[in-house]
Design a protein around this motif. Sequence first.
Motif, PDB file in Angstrom:
ATOM      1  N   LEU B  43      15.725 -10.144   6.957  1.00 38.69           N
ATOM      2  CA  LEU B  43      14.622  -9.325   6.452  1.00 38.69           C
ATOM      3  C   LEU B  43      13.883 -10.073   5.358  1.00 38.69           C
ATOM      4  N   ALA B  44      12.584  -9.858   5.293  1.00 39.76           N
ATOM      5  CA  ALA B  44      11.788 -10.401   4.186  1.00 39.76           C
ATOM      6  C   ALA B  44      10.701  -9.393   3.852  1.00 39.76           C
ATOM      7  N   LEU B  45      10.225  -9.433   2.631  1.00 37.55           N
ATOM      8  CA  LEU B  45       9.150  -8.533   2.226  1.00 37.55           C
ATOM      9  C   LEU B  45       7.829  -9.288   2.220  1.00 37.55           C
ATOM     10  N   ALA B  46       6.804  -8.617   2.699  1.00 36.18           N
ATOM     11  CA  ALA B  46       5.486  -9.253   2.776  1.00 36.18           C
ATOM     12  C   ALA B  46       4.436  -8.302   2.251  1.00 36.18           C
ATOM     13  N   THR B  47       3.409  -8.877   1.627  1.00 36.95           N
ATOM     14  CA  THR B  47       2.267  -8.081   1.200  1.00 36.95           C
ATOM     15  C   THR B  47       1.005  -8.677   1.817  1.00 36.95           C
ATOM     16  N   ASP B  48      -0.002  -7.840   1.986  1.00 35.26           N
ATOM     17  CA  ASP B  48      -1.297  -8.344   2.447  1.00 35.26           C
ATOM     18  C   ASP B  48      -2.211  -8.687   1.265  1.00 35.26           C
ATOM     19  N   GLY B  49      -1.722  -8.490   0.045  1.00 32.80           N
ATOM     20  CA  GLY B  49      -2.539  -8.767  -1.138  1.00 32.80           C
ATOM     21  C   GLY B  49      -3.567  -7.682  -1.406  1.00 32.80           C
ATOM     22  N   GLU B  55       8.352  -4.449   5.181  1.00 30.53           N
ATOM     23  CA  GLU B  55       9.651  -5.053   5.439  1.00 30.53           C
ATOM     24  C   GLU B  55       9.561  -5.697   6.822  1.00 30.53           C
ATOM     25  N   LEU B  56       9.801  -6.997   6.864  1.00 36.60           N
ATOM     26  CA  LEU B  56       9.666  -7.735   8.123  1.00 36.60           C
ATOM     27  C   LEU B  56      11.032  -8.172   8.628  1.00 36.60           C
ATOM     28  N   ARG B  68       8.630  -8.653  13.011  1.00 40.30           N
ATOM     29  CA  ARG B  68       8.337  -7.278  13.375  1.00 40.30           C
ATOM     30  C   ARG B  68       8.297  -6.438  12.104  1.00 40.30           C
ATOM     31  N   VAL B  69       7.322  -5.566  11.999  1.00 40.45           N
ATOM     32  CA  VAL B  69       7.218  -4.699  10.826  1.00 40.45           C
ATOM     33  C   VAL B  69       8.194  -3.540  10.982  1.00 40.45           C
TER      34      VAL B  69
END
Lengths: 240, 240
Positions: B43-49, B55-56, B68-69
Amino acid sequence: LPAEVAPSYLWVPELPDTGGEVELPDEEAHYLRRVIRARPGDLALATDGRGALAELRLGGAGRGLRARVERIERLDRAAARRRALLLCGTPEGTRADWMVEKLAELGVDAFQPLDCARGRWRAGPAAMARWARLAVAALRQSRRRVLMEVRKPQAIAEIEPGLPESNHRWVLDPGGPGGVSPAAGSGWSVAVVGPASGLDPDEKQWLATLGFRPMCLSDGRLRTETAAVAWSAWWASGGI
Amino acid sequence: LPAEVAPSYLWVPELPDTGGEVELPDEEAHYLRRVIRARPGDLALATDGRGALAELRLGGAGRGLRARVERIERLDRAAARRRALLLCGTPEGTRADWMVEKLAELGVDAFQPLDCARGRWRAGPAAMARWARLAVAALRQSRRRVLMEVRKPQAIAEIEPGLPESNHRWVLDPGGPGGVSPAAGSGWSVAVVGPASGLDPDEKQWLATLGFRPMCLSDGRLRTETAAVAWSAWWASGGI
């Protein structure tokens, strides 16, 4: 003190009393002659970095540059002052240099590099000399009277004897409370900032034993050097 | 959101809704595979800014890296937030780069380089691209959800139409009052920091006309970039 020719203070480690004459250090002479093109008879302000501020009348051209102390105010060493000590783990890469510059500009009194389980300083003679120069440059630039002391790295287990008496001991922690106001009066504020990889649980416990309380200054995670500068700015804002 | 493999956020400008798949940008894929050695299923965390945090679940090995989201929170764009705009004159030398990094780490929403009588920015495409990269790196590092906007330089005479509504307009001034508390609630705080050589009297008058009040954050004189970072830290400390 009246208007003077130099926008920055001179750093003259030994300042005589009023009426005395002093030969200016080479770097200050260069600054006056080559950078701001001062002339004999011009006034400049100088500090010894230990609290004295002097009005200097520049002497004539010669090999060295001499100046006469027209007036001097010395700091009463017994008087309580508002002071800050920052103990700081290793930042990543080469970020320590500008951190030292910014802490000195913001008026921190002493910078203590802190060796922690997750990060040890590489502070050889070249780095120590460079930080000392940066502290002097910031003293001049920010027109301060007290030179920031740059200490040699110390292990976190050994800090206790060197800590000044203070009820304001903080450890920067993203999980700590915000909304804390900086101490306004005289006396020491002390902060610990962990290394880039963080303090380990034993270190946090040790700091709690020493009375360091967690505080948080940002809703994001700050790099070591950013946290150090942010804390110093927060502290400085309480002294106006 | 649960613990995740990456200590920094990923920056993924277009994030699909829950259940959607996304191909990660090259730089994020490199970070995951080469730097932190993430594995399929991590798992990794992502932001679009732009306020979304997702959570990916990382996909398998292939040419690109897909994810996958599992879950996503988007920012309510209509909701009021606490925001900061910093308008800043030119610092000396190459100090702008780290200033941009620090403002972004501290959560400033927009950085507006300000052309003044005593200092004009040289902000060509290379500098603008570098600052944009620094803002993204700080977004990842400080685990923020909103990317700092880096604006093109603007003349101080032309700022009025672009200023957000705010009762918190400040101009950093060593002669201004201290002891000001940062605005705690939602809405914009706006600050102007002059160039290294200072604002001229007409510019100060113009800012006063626009409702900018002087404030001081240090008992010493601060360099442009130090004042900018100190103000941002002061502002950030009011949002915890």
